[in-house]
Design a protein around this motif. Structure first.
Motif, PDB file in Angstrom:
ATOM      1  N   VAL A   1       0.896  -1.327  -0.019  1.00 38.32           N
ATOM      2  CA  VAL A   1      -0.001   0.092  -0.048  1.00 38.32           C
ATOM      3  C   VAL A   1       0.926   1.157   0.118  1.00 38.32           C
ATOM      4  O   VAL A   1       1.935   1.054   0.657  1.00 38.32           O
ATOM      5  N   GLN A   2       0.450   2.348  -0.604  1.00 39.92           N
ATOM      6  CA  GLN A   2       1.309   3.520  -0.975  1.00 39.92           C
ATOM      7  C   GLN A   2       0.925   4.527   0.410  1.00 39.92           C
ATOM      8  O   GLN A   2      -0.424   4.525   0.477  1.00 39.92           O
TER       9      GLN A   2
ATOM     10  N   GLN B   1      -7.551   5.704   6.865  1.00 42.97           N
ATOM     11  CA  GLN B   1      -6.376   5.011   6.130  1.00 42.97           C
ATOM     12  C   GLN B   1      -6.656   3.278   6.346  1.00 42.97           C
ATOM     13  O   GLN B   1      -6.470   2.596   5.259  1.00 42.97           O
TER      14      GLN B   1
ATOM     15  N   TYR C   1      -5.182   4.321  -8.109  1.00 47.35           N
ATOM     16  CA  TYR C   1      -4.908   4.156  -6.925  1.00 47.35           C
ATOM     17  C   TYR C   1      -5.937   5.005  -6.201  1.00 47.35           C
ATOM     18  O   TYR C   1      -5.425   6.157  -5.967  1.00 47.35           O
TER      19      TYR C   1
ATOM     20  N   GLU D   1      -7.252  -0.040  -1.342  1.00 51.75           N
ATOM     21  CA  GLU D   1      -5.978   0.352  -1.675  1.00 51.75           C
ATOM     22  C   GLU D   1      -5.331  -0.968  -2.029  1.00 51.75           C
ATOM     23  O   GLU D   1      -5.125  -1.961  -1.215  1.00 51.75           O
TER      24      GLU D   1
ATOM     25  N   ILE E   1      -7.789   6.470  -2.732  1.00 55.10           N
ATOM     26  CA  ILE E   1      -7.567   6.463  -1.340  1.00 55.10           C
ATOM     27  C   ILE E   1      -8.955   7.301  -0.982  1.00 55.10           C
ATOM     28  O   ILE E   1      -9.589   8.036  -1.756  1.00 55.10           O
ATOM     29  N   PRO E   2      -9.600   7.087   0.306  1.00 60.31           N
ATOM     30  CA  PRO E   2     -10.829   7.419   0.523  1.00 60.31           C
ATOM     31  C   PRO E   2     -10.808   9.312   0.301  1.00 60.31           C
ATOM     32  O   PRO E   2     -10.124   9.927   0.791  1.00 60.31           O
TER      33      PRO E   2
END
Lengths: 798, 159
Positions: free
Chosen positions: A187-188, A696, A721, A704, A723-724
């Motif tokens: 995960v980034q 996260q 990718y 993710e 993210i929320p």
């Protein structure tokens, strides 16, 4: 319980106004006179021999000031096993391997020059899974270790093991057993401010580097070693840390791009800046470590755990960085979440041709808690025990010592579980006809520092000026989490001054005392403990000097007061006799004698007293330095034993979800989080930590994943990718803080930065199971995986 | 391809010479030294570079510089009130704990400002909708939405 003046009260963060005004300066905003822009040429192959590098065209490009490769620059090693070098010479082992770098007068020229560098490769077979890389006869990714000794397999030479009790006896005592294999993706970290630095040498060959780091003092050691590798023996690095733009673990490494900037700066004699673009951040910065965890647990007929057996397999990627140490943290929940006495834990790490990994918030704990709390739910259901009751039955308690040797001081886990059950209406039936379900998961994490290095300390210098201001110099990094907010409150509370008189100075290794780094949720715990030590020392100095100077100044005050108030009769109070150091107190920046009548002239402004101390023959300026090292131990991770933290944080999070069985979409209806935080220092800042970590965790749970195909990252942007966003976080979150007032904690507080992320994924997974009876065992739980599991479930039911 | 353009920047007319391929964010950050506008992705995906052009929130990283001719641009630096005070929406972000690392903050505030200017009393849904192009990795958005709501409430109160 003690009444606090500032601790626990809503106080805006001192760094917030500048950030709101766009005045905070990040690495992206900094420039130096004569600065050049660096750009890196990365590998086009996941595994290949480098046959030839032709940089001649790049060198001739107008505006280029230097091109470096392993052939024309000193070898600089990095990583704690030293298995990586800043510029690759003979071989590339992953797509992100650095082959060459350019310094040019502007970013466009640097980019153009990098494209002119031609590299000839001889491709080698690639290994993209640990299972494949472990096979006998697999090609070696590293033919030798850092010392040049030949290697015979792709295993990383690190041992993480724990064995306690009697596993076989525990298995025999088990009436019910649950077994499963759980995996987590890379995960980034997705810091909104990408990675970067500026390196500059002075004419004595000492280095200054503006770095996006969470470990300025360990980085100083790393960079000094690099200077030595460059032939600059006994030269020093000064590190200045600008506003960070998010850390989340990315700043725990020193990075190849930093060493490359240093090499370019030395070669050109000019400052060199390297900042990653977003696609570089995704593809070339180390992400969160992935994991594969096989876990088996058993319990007796009453639901009491009798054993736990864990085997971890990690895809280490091509080189060794902090990702390789995740098992040291996985051990923590494996040995110490819930009471279980027969435990086996073992981790194996394997080199592959994938990207190597570094720290991210939670650092192995989310990976392991994902497996453990999913499996615990399965075991509870297997045993016919309510999953909540199962957790209560096996709950940790205060004052216990866990199998890993953790000395638990306070433990609010039971209260956390109860709070979540109550707020989630746990006993209430799910709505009929809708695919809704509830789930919960708990966590244990370090809450009192985390000794993973010989020293776990944090230094603090407080310097007072003539105006009663307190200048603080601290080695911890404010990366957004609110460290400066709690340090300000801690100093104000402990010293007895107003928070607006406290100034936290920019982090610079040349002025700030040593700190091991801002990780392991240790920032607030360490800084505030140091603040209390420093304040006590400083108060001692002030009160000693006040014995002589307070009466003198009070006398002057009284004279003035009498002039203004003719006929004033002072109360009978012998302030000369009473002016004893143990009788003084300092509050809100005023010094007074405890129990003295409340006459205004009997209270002195701190600045006034400090001026009296300063401006006399053989005057003094007051400052103090402390070094707080918490009472914890450096564990032996090969044996899996040691009290790593002074205190431990606990928490439980719950989720209610609705699953769309047509699309596989999971809708979170609400979440509840209860955390044993010891003591709330700044309520809003604390909530922000939990909300953010939880978000996260939701990304980690549901979507993710840094995807790669044959070692190449294929989704290096925010389109692919996800993210929320504010839309995904559109559900109520109920937070509850359990205050256990820990005796080791400053003002009773424990660290809380990571816990909000740790149990989020299993809580959601458990709710999904409750809703539709399926268990997806590899994160993220995408709609495709849900649909496929639903299909299987339907087929099995016939 | 050099060109001279003029536009209104934070209330004052400015003239700048631009190269054809420059973006608005380059003019703001490099030419005008207004570094409050952040570049988070360069692809219009994260919203850190949000500024207001003629009343509309736009990603300045996607906005060709030459198209700004004759328009009015407001950046985060243009929101600050006289006498060194933050504007209402900026202060609301400070007071509600909506700021952590701060990198997304200027863009987030500009999106919120554009919303409130056109819709002084937005619903929760409208706030989340207006902010969905602004990514934040620190806060989980809870306190950001609260900050925007608090200003909406104040505007309501004044009515």
């Amino acid at each position: 319980m003690k009444n606090f003046h500032y601790i626990g009260k809503e106080t805006p963060r001192p760094d917030a106004p500048d950030k709101a005004a766009g005045k905070a300066l990040y690495i992206h905003d900094l420039e130096r006179p004569g600065m050049l822009y660096g750009k890196i040429k990365f590998s086009n192959h996941p595994h290949a021999r480098i046959k030839h590098i032709d940089a001649s065209k790049a060198e001739r490009l107008n505006g280029v000031r230097a091109v470096i490769t392993a052939n024309n620059s000193p070898e600089v090693r990095l990583g704690f096993l030293g298995d990586n070098v800043a510029l690759k010479k003979d071989k590339v082992r992953q797509y992100r391997d650095e082959i060459a770098a350019v310094a040019a007068i502007d970013p466009d020229t640097a980019e153009e020059a990098v494209e002119l560098i031609k590299v000839e490769y001889e491709p080698l077979p690639g290994l993209f899974s640990p299972q494949e890389a472990m096979k006998k006869g697999s090609p070696l990714i590293h033919e030798t270790d850092a010392q040049g000794r030949p290697r015979t397999d792709n295993l990383v030479p690190l041992r993480y093991r724990h064995q306690s009790g009697d596993l076989d006896a525990g298995k025999r005592a088990a009436k019910y057993v649950a077994e499963g294999e759980f995996s987590t993706p890379r995960v980034q970290q997705c810091c909104m401010g990408t990675a970067g630095c500026i390196a500059e040498f002075d004419m004595n060959s000492n280095l200054t580097i503006w770095a996006k780091t969470q470990i300025p003092f360990l980085a100083q050691r790393d960079f000094n070693r690099a200077l030595s590798d460059m032939g600059l023996r006994d030269k020093n690095t000064r590190i200045i840390v600008p506003a960070l733009g998010g850390g989340f673990g990315t700043g725990l490494d020193t990075h190849a791009y930093e060493y490359i900037a240093i090499l370019l700066a030395y070669k050109t004699g000019r400052p060199v800046k390297i900042v990653y673009a977003r696609d570089e951040e995704f593809a070339y910065l180390s992400p969160r470590q992935s994991s594969i965890t096989k876990i088996t647990q058993g319990c007796d007929q009453n639901g009491r755990l009798t054993f736990r057996e864990v085997e971890v397999l990690q895809d280490n990627g091509a080189y060794t960085s902090w990702g390789a140490t995740y098992p040291s943290v996985m051990m923590m929940p494996a040995t110490s979440l819930y009471r279980v006495s027969n435990i086996y834990f073992n981790a194996k790490l394997v080199y592959t041709n994938n990207t190597f990994c570094q720290a991210m918030r939670g650092y192995g704990n989310p990976e392991h808690t994902w497996a453990l709390e999913s499996n615990s739910d399965e075991l509870a259901r297997e045993a016919g025990v309510d999953p909540y009751e199962f957790r209560i039955i096996n709950c940790n308690k205060p004052k216990e010592t866990t199998p890993m040797g953790f000395k638990v001081s306070t433990c609010g886990l039971k209260e956390c579980l109860q709070t979540v059950a109550k707020k989630l209406d746990w006993k209430k039936q799910n709505k009929k006809g809708k695919c809704r379900g509830k789930g919960m998961a708990s966590l244990v994490h370090v809450g009192g520092g985390g000794r993973i290095y010989r020293s776990d300390a944090s230094g603090l210098i407080l310097k007072l000026d003539d105006f009663g201001n307190v200048n603080a110099y601290h080695g911890g990094v404010e990366m957004g989490q609110g460290l400066h907010s709690v340090l300000t409150l801690g100093i104000a509370e402990a010293l007895g001054v107003r928070p607006d008189k406290v100034f936290i100075n920019p982090l610079d290794t040349s002025t700030c005392p040593w700190d091991v780094g801002t990780h392991a949720s240790r920032g607030a715990f360490m800084a505030c403990n140091a603040a209390i030590l420093a304040a006590n020392k400083l108060r001692g100095k002030i009160f000693k000097l006040a014995e002589e100077l307070f009466p003198q100044e009070a006398e002057k005050n009284l004279k003035k007061y009498r002039k203004k108030n003719p006929g004033y009769k002072p109360p009978a109070f012998d302030f000369v006799k009473e002016a004893k150091k143990e009788r003084f107190d300092l509050k809100d920046g005023s010094i007074f004698i405890k129990g003295a009548p409340p006459e205004p002239w009997l209270s002195l402004d701190l600045g006034r007293l400090l001026r009296a101390i300063h401006f006399r023959t053989q005057g003094q300026m007051l400052a103090t330095e402390v070094f707080y090292d918490p009472p914890n131990e450096l564990p032996d991770f090969a044996k899996g034993f040691g009290n790593i933290s002074a205190t431990y944080a606990y928490g439980t999070q719950g989720a209610e979800v609705e699953v769309d069985t047509e699309t596989g979409e999971v809708k979170i209806l609400r979440m509840v989080a209860a955390h044993d935080v010891g003591k709330v220092l700044n309520p809003r800042a604390l909530k922000g930590q939990i909300y953010g970590a939880l978000a996260q965790g939701i990304g980690y749970a549901l979507y993710e994943e840094l995807q790669s195909e044959k070692g190449k990252i294929v989704n290096p942007n925010f389109r692919d990718y996800k993210i929320p966003t504010a839309q995904e976080m559109n559900f109520p979150i109920d937070l509850e803080f359990i205050e256990t007032n820990d005796s080791f904690g400053p003002f009773g507080a424990k660290g809380v930065a990571e816990p909000g992320l740790v149990p989020t994924a299993p809580a959601i997974a458990n709710a999904i199971y409750d809703a539709v009876g399926i268990r997806v065992r590899d994160l993220p739980i995408t709609p495709e995986k849900i649909l496929s599991a639903l299909k299987k479930l339907k087929a099995s039911k016939g | 391809m050099k060109a001279e353009i003029s536009f209104i920047l934070n209330g004052s007319e400015v003239n700048v010479t631009i190269d054809g391929h420059l973006r608005l964010i380059d003019i703001l950050r490099n030419t005008m030294s207004l570094t409050g506008t952040k570049e988070g992705c360069g692809e219009g995906e994260c919203g850190a570079c949000t500024v207001i052009v003629d009343g509309r929130a736009v990603n300045s990283c996607l906005y060709p510089a030459h198209e700004i001719e004759g328009k009015s641009v407001t950046t985060i630096e243009g929101l600050r009130m006289p006498e060194h005070k933050l504007s209402e929406i900026q202060q609301a972000f400070v007071d509600n704990g909506a700021i952590q690392c701060g990198f997304c903050t200027p863009g987030m505030i500009m999106s919120a400002k554009a919303l409130l200017d056109s819709n002084p009393n937005p619903s929760d849904e409208e706030i989340r909708d207006a902010l969905q192009g602004n990514l934040c990795r620190c806060t989980g958005y809870v306190q950001i939405v609260e900050a925007v709501k608090s200003v909406a409430g104040q505007i309501m109160g004044k009515k």
